[in-house]
Design an enzyme around this catalytic site. Structure first.
Site, PDB file in Angstrom:
ATOM      1  N   ASN A   1       9.083  -7.172   3.405  1.00 19.29           N
ATOM      2  CA  ASN A   1       8.946  -5.903   2.681  1.00 19.29           C
ATOM      3  C   ASN A   1      10.121  -4.967   2.981  1.00 19.29           C
ATOM      4  OD1 ASN A   1       7.408  -2.860   3.365  1.00 19.29           O
ATOM      5  ND2 ASN A   1       7.484  -3.621   1.272  1.00 19.29           N
TER       6      ASN A   1
ATOM      7  N   CYS B   1       2.898   3.134   9.665  1.00 17.43           N
ATOM      8  CA  CYS B   1       3.012   4.540   9.286  1.00 17.43           C
ATOM      9  C   CYS B   1       3.721   5.326  10.395  1.00 17.43           C
ATOM     10  CB  CYS B   1       1.634   5.129   8.997  1.00 17.43           C
ATOM     11  SG  CYS B   1       1.776   6.813   8.409  1.00 17.43           S
TER      12      CYS B   1
ATOM     13  N   LYS C   1       0.155  -4.976   8.565  1.00 15.78           N
ATOM     14  CA  LYS C   1       1.454  -4.571   8.015  1.00 15.78           C
ATOM     15  C   LYS C   1       2.186  -3.817   9.117  1.00 15.78           C
ATOM     16  CE  LYS C   1       3.655  -2.281   4.137  1.00 15.78           C
ATOM     17  NZ  LYS C   1       3.901  -0.909   4.593  1.00 15.78           N
TER      18      LYS C   1
ATOM     19  N   GLY D   1       6.899  -2.119  -2.984  1.00 13.04           N
ATOM     20  CA  GLY D   1       6.287  -0.793  -3.052  1.00 13.04           C
ATOM     21  C   GLY D   1       6.918   0.074  -4.120  1.00 13.04           C
TER      22      GLY D   1
ATOM     23  N   GLN E   1      -6.807  -1.004   3.451  1.00 11.10           N
ATOM     24  CA  GLN E   1      -6.011  -0.756   4.659  1.00 11.10           C
ATOM     25  C   GLN E   1      -6.603   0.361   5.521  1.00 11.10           C
ATOM     26  OE1 GLN E   1      -2.068   1.250   4.845  1.00 11.10           O
ATOM     27  NE2 GLN E   1      -1.294  -0.734   5.495  1.00 11.10           N
TER      28      GLN E   1
ATOM     29  N   PRO F   1       0.844  -1.199   0.000  1.00 15.37           N
ATOM     30  CA  PRO F   1       0.000   0.000   0.000  1.00 15.37           C
ATOM     31  C   PRO F   1       0.875   1.243   0.000  1.00 15.37           C
ATOM     32  CG  PRO F   1       0.061  -1.005   2.192  1.00 15.37           C
ATOM     33  CD  PRO F   1       0.813  -1.916   1.276  1.00 15.37           C
ATOM     34  N   MET F   2       0.539   2.218  -0.841  1.00 12.20           N
ATOM     35  CA  MET F   2       1.298   3.470  -0.838  1.00 12.20           C
ATOM     36  C   MET F   2       0.339   4.639  -1.015  1.00 12.20           C
ATOM     37  SD  MET F   2       4.825   2.633  -2.871  1.00 12.20           S
ATOM     38  CE  MET F   2       4.041   1.779  -4.220  1.00 12.20           C
TER      39      MET F   2
HETATM   40  C1  LIG Z   1       4.784   7.370  -0.944  1.00 14.26           C
HETATM   41  C2  LIG Z   1       4.614   6.215   0.002  1.00 14.26           C
HETATM   42  C3  LIG Z   1       3.398   6.028   0.623  1.00 14.26           C
HETATM   43  C4  LIG Z   1       3.219   4.961   1.512  1.00 14.26           C
HETATM   44  N1  LIG Z   1       1.991   4.766   2.066  1.00 14.26           N
HETATM   45  C5  LIG Z   1       1.764   3.672   2.837  1.00 14.26           C
HETATM   46  C6  LIG Z   1       0.472   3.351   3.296  1.00 14.26           C
HETATM   47  O1  LIG Z   1      -0.515   4.028   2.992  1.00 14.26           O
HETATM   48  N2  LIG Z   1       0.335   2.259   4.090  1.00 14.26           N
HETATM   49  C7  LIG Z   1       1.411   1.464   4.437  1.00 14.26           C
HETATM   50  O2  LIG Z   1       1.241   0.481   5.144  1.00 14.26           O
HETATM   51  N3  LIG Z   1       2.639   1.731   3.987  1.00 14.26           N
HETATM   52  C8  LIG Z   1       2.844   2.799   3.185  1.00 14.26           C
HETATM   53  N4  LIG Z   1       4.075   3.019   2.667  1.00 14.26           N
HETATM   54  C9  LIG Z   1       5.171   2.065   2.942  1.00 14.26           C
HETATM   55  C10 LIG Z   1       5.241   0.993   1.851  1.00 14.26           C
HETATM   56  O3  LIG Z   1       4.083   0.183   1.869  1.00 14.26           O
HETATM   57  C11 LIG Z   1       6.470   0.090   2.059  1.00 14.26           C
HETATM   58  O4  LIG Z   1       6.399  -0.489   3.332  1.00 14.26           O
HETATM   59  C12 LIG Z   1       7.785   0.850   1.944  1.00 14.26           C
HETATM   60  O5  LIG Z   1       7.772   1.714   0.828  1.00 14.26           O
HETATM   61  C13 LIG Z   1       8.978  -0.115   1.850  1.00 14.26           C
HETATM   62  O6  LIG Z   1       8.826  -0.959   0.736  1.00 14.26           O
HETATM   63  P1  LIG Z   1       9.589  -0.670  -0.668  1.00 14.26           P
HETATM   64  O7  LIG Z   1      11.047  -0.538  -0.347  1.00 14.26           O
HETATM   65  O8  LIG Z   1       9.286  -1.854  -1.515  1.00 14.26           O
HETATM   66  O9  LIG Z   1       9.051   0.605  -1.209  1.00 14.26           O
HETATM   67  C14 LIG Z   1       4.290   4.088   1.793  1.00 14.26           C
HETATM   68  C15 LIG Z   1       5.510   4.277   1.157  1.00 14.26           C
HETATM   69  C16 LIG Z   1       5.684   5.323   0.262  1.00 14.26           C
HETATM   70  C17 LIG Z   1       7.007   5.487  -0.430  1.00 14.26           C
END
Ligand SMILES: Cc1cc2nc3c(=O)[nH]c(=O)nc-3n(C[C@H](O)[C@H](O)[C@H](O)COP(=O)(O)O)c2cc1C
Length: 344
Positions: free
Chosen positions: A217, A115, A154, A241, A85, A28-29
Site C-alpha cells: 500500500n 494511524c 494494516k 486509497g 477496522q 480504509p479511509m
Molecule cells: C483521508 C484519509 C483517511 C485515512 N483513514 C484511514 C483509516 O481509517 N484507517 C487506516 O488504516 N488508514 C487510513 N488511511 C491511510 C490509507 O488507508 C492508506 O494507507 C494511505 O492513504 C496510503 O495509500 P494511498 O497512497 O493509496 O492513498 C487514511 C488515508 C487518508 C488519505
C-alpha cells in the site's frame, strides 16, 4: 490456454476461509470509505475490487457508551467481502470490541496499526502500537482468540525512521494468527508526506512471513504502479486509497489493464454524475446523519468524481458549497441525464 505473466499477477488470494477474487483492494479511509462509497466500488468494479474496508472504529467507544460509534456500524451483506477496522491499544478491549463487531456481522476484523494522528498514536493505538512489537502482537493474539472471522492487520513500516518494525512485527503477527498483512510503506512520522516512494519494506515483509498474503500500500495511482509494486516487492496484491476517491471504477480499470494490457474507456460525464448522485442518495438513506450533515460531508467528496475535467472547475466549486441533497440533484441530474455534455 497460455497463461501470460500479466494474468498470473492477479491471482485470487485467501484470507482465512474467504476468497478474494482479485487482489486489488480498497484501503480504509476515515471520512471517505463509508457504506455509500464502498457500495459504489462494488457496483462499478464488481469482484475486481477484491476487498473493501470500513473507516476506523475506536475499540474504546465500542465498549464504552457505544452510542457515538454505532452510526459507523454501516456495513451490509451486499458488500462482501469486507473488513471492519478497529484501533486501540488494550488487548482485552480490542478483543471485546472485535466480538461486538463479529456479532454485528463483520466478515473480517482489521486492526489499525498505521494511524499516525497524535490523539490516537500517542495513546498507544494505531501506529502507536509499533513502539513495542510484542504488545502489538499481543493485541493481534487477543483479537484472533476472541473471534471466528479472519483477523488482518494494516501496518506502517514503523513509527520512526530510525526504528523499522514492520518485518519483526509481521513475523509475530503471523504466529499470533493474523491472516493477512497490509503494509503502507511510510513510517508513521512521515504522515502522508510526498517523500520519495520506497516500497522495499513491502518486499521485506513478504519475504519474512511464511504463508499469509501480504498487500502493498501507498502511492499506487495507476495500473502500471500496481504492476510495478507487485513486481518489485513480490506482494500478493495491492491496497489502494486516495486514487480511488471519486473513482469507484478504478479497480475494474486497473484489473482490465493488468489482464489485457488495454485501457478501458474513461467513464463518461453522465456515468460520473450518476455515480456522484448515487453516492449522495445512498449516504442519505443509510447514514444516521441528518441531511445538512450529509451535505456537508459530501462537499468534500463529490467534486472528486470530476477532477479529470479542467473545464468543470465551476461545477466542482459549486459542489464544495452544497447545503442540501436538492442542490446536489440540481447540479448533477442534467449531467446524469445527458442533457448537458462536453465535447471529449
Ligand atoms: C483521508 C484519509 C483517511 C485515512 N483513514 C484511514 C483509516 O481509517 N484507517 C487506516 O488504516 N488508514 C487510513 N488511511 C491511510 C490509507 O488507508 C492508506 O494507507 C494511505 O492513504 C496510503 O495509500 P494511498 O497512497 O493509496 O492513498 C487514511 C488515508 C487518508 C488519505
Amino acid at each position: 490456454m497460455i497463461v501470460t505473466r500479466e494474468q498470473t499477477r492477479l491471482n485470487p488470494i485467501r484470507i482465512g476461509d474467504i476468497e478474494i477474487k482479485t487482489p486489488l483492494t480498497l484501503a480504509p479511509m476515515d471520512g471517505m470509505t463509508n457504506y455509500a462509497f464502498r457500495r459504489l466500488c462494488r457496483e462499478h468494479s464488481g469482484d475486481d475490487c477484491g476487498l473493501v474496508c470500513t473507516e476506523l472504529l475506536s475499540s474504546n467507544i465500542l465498549t464504552g457508551s457505544g452510542a457515538r460509534s454505532r452510526y459507523k456500524f454501516d456495513w451490509q451483506p451486499d458488500e462482501f467481502p469486507f473488513a471492519v477496522q478497529i484501533f486501540g491499544s488494550e488487548p482485552a478491549m480490542m478483543a471485546e470490541s472485535a466480538q461486538i463487531l463479529e456479532d454485528a456481522g463483520a466478515a473480517m476484523i482489521d486492526i489499525n496499526m498505521g494511524c499516525w494522528v497524535p490523539k490516537i498514536a500517542r495513546k498507544g493505538g494505531g501506529a502507536g502500537l509499533l513502539r513495542d512489537v510484542c504488545t502489538a502482537a499481543s493485541v493481534v493474539e487477543a483479537v484472533v482468540n476472541a473471534v471466528n472471522v479472519p483477523v488482518t492487520v494494516k501496518v506502517r513500516a514503523g513509527l520512526k525512521r530510525d526504528h523499522p518494525t514492520a518485518v519483526d512485527f509481521a513475523r509475530l503477527a503471523e504466529e499470533a494468527g493474523a491472516q493477512m498483512i497490509a503494509v503502507h510503506w511510510r513510517f508513521a512520522e512521515q504522515g502522508f508526506r510526498d517523500d520519495p516512494v520506497d516500497w522495499s519494506v513491502i518486499g521485506e515483509v513478504k519475504a519474512a512471513v511464511k504463508k499469509i498474503p501480504v498487500l502493498g500500500n501507498g502511492d499506487v495511482k495507476t495500473a502500471e504502479d500496481a504492476m510495478r509494486m507487485m513486481d518489485e516487492t513480490g506482494c500478493d496484491g495491492v491496497m489502494i486509497g486516495r486514487a480511488a476517491a471519486g473513482h469507484p471504477w478504478l479497480f475494474k480499470h486497473f484489473a482490465h489493464k493488468i489482464r489485457t494490457g488495454e485501457e478501458l474507456p474513461s467513464p463518461s460525464l453522465a456515468v460520473r454524475a450518476q455515480a456522484a448522485l448515487d453516492h449522495a442518495h445512498v449516504m442519505l438513506e443509510t447514514d444516521d446523519y441528518p441531511e445538512p450533515k450529509v451535505a456537508l460531508h459530501l462537499r468534500g467528496r463529490l467534486h472528486q468524481y470530476f477532477d479529470e475535467y479542467d473545464v468543470l472547475a465551476e461545477l466542482r466549486q459549486s459542489l464544495v458549497r452544497v447545503n442540501s441533497i436538492a442542490e446536489i440533484d440540481a447540479l448533477l441530474e442534467p449531467l446524469a441525464n445527458g442533457e448537458m455534455s462536453l465535447d471529449e
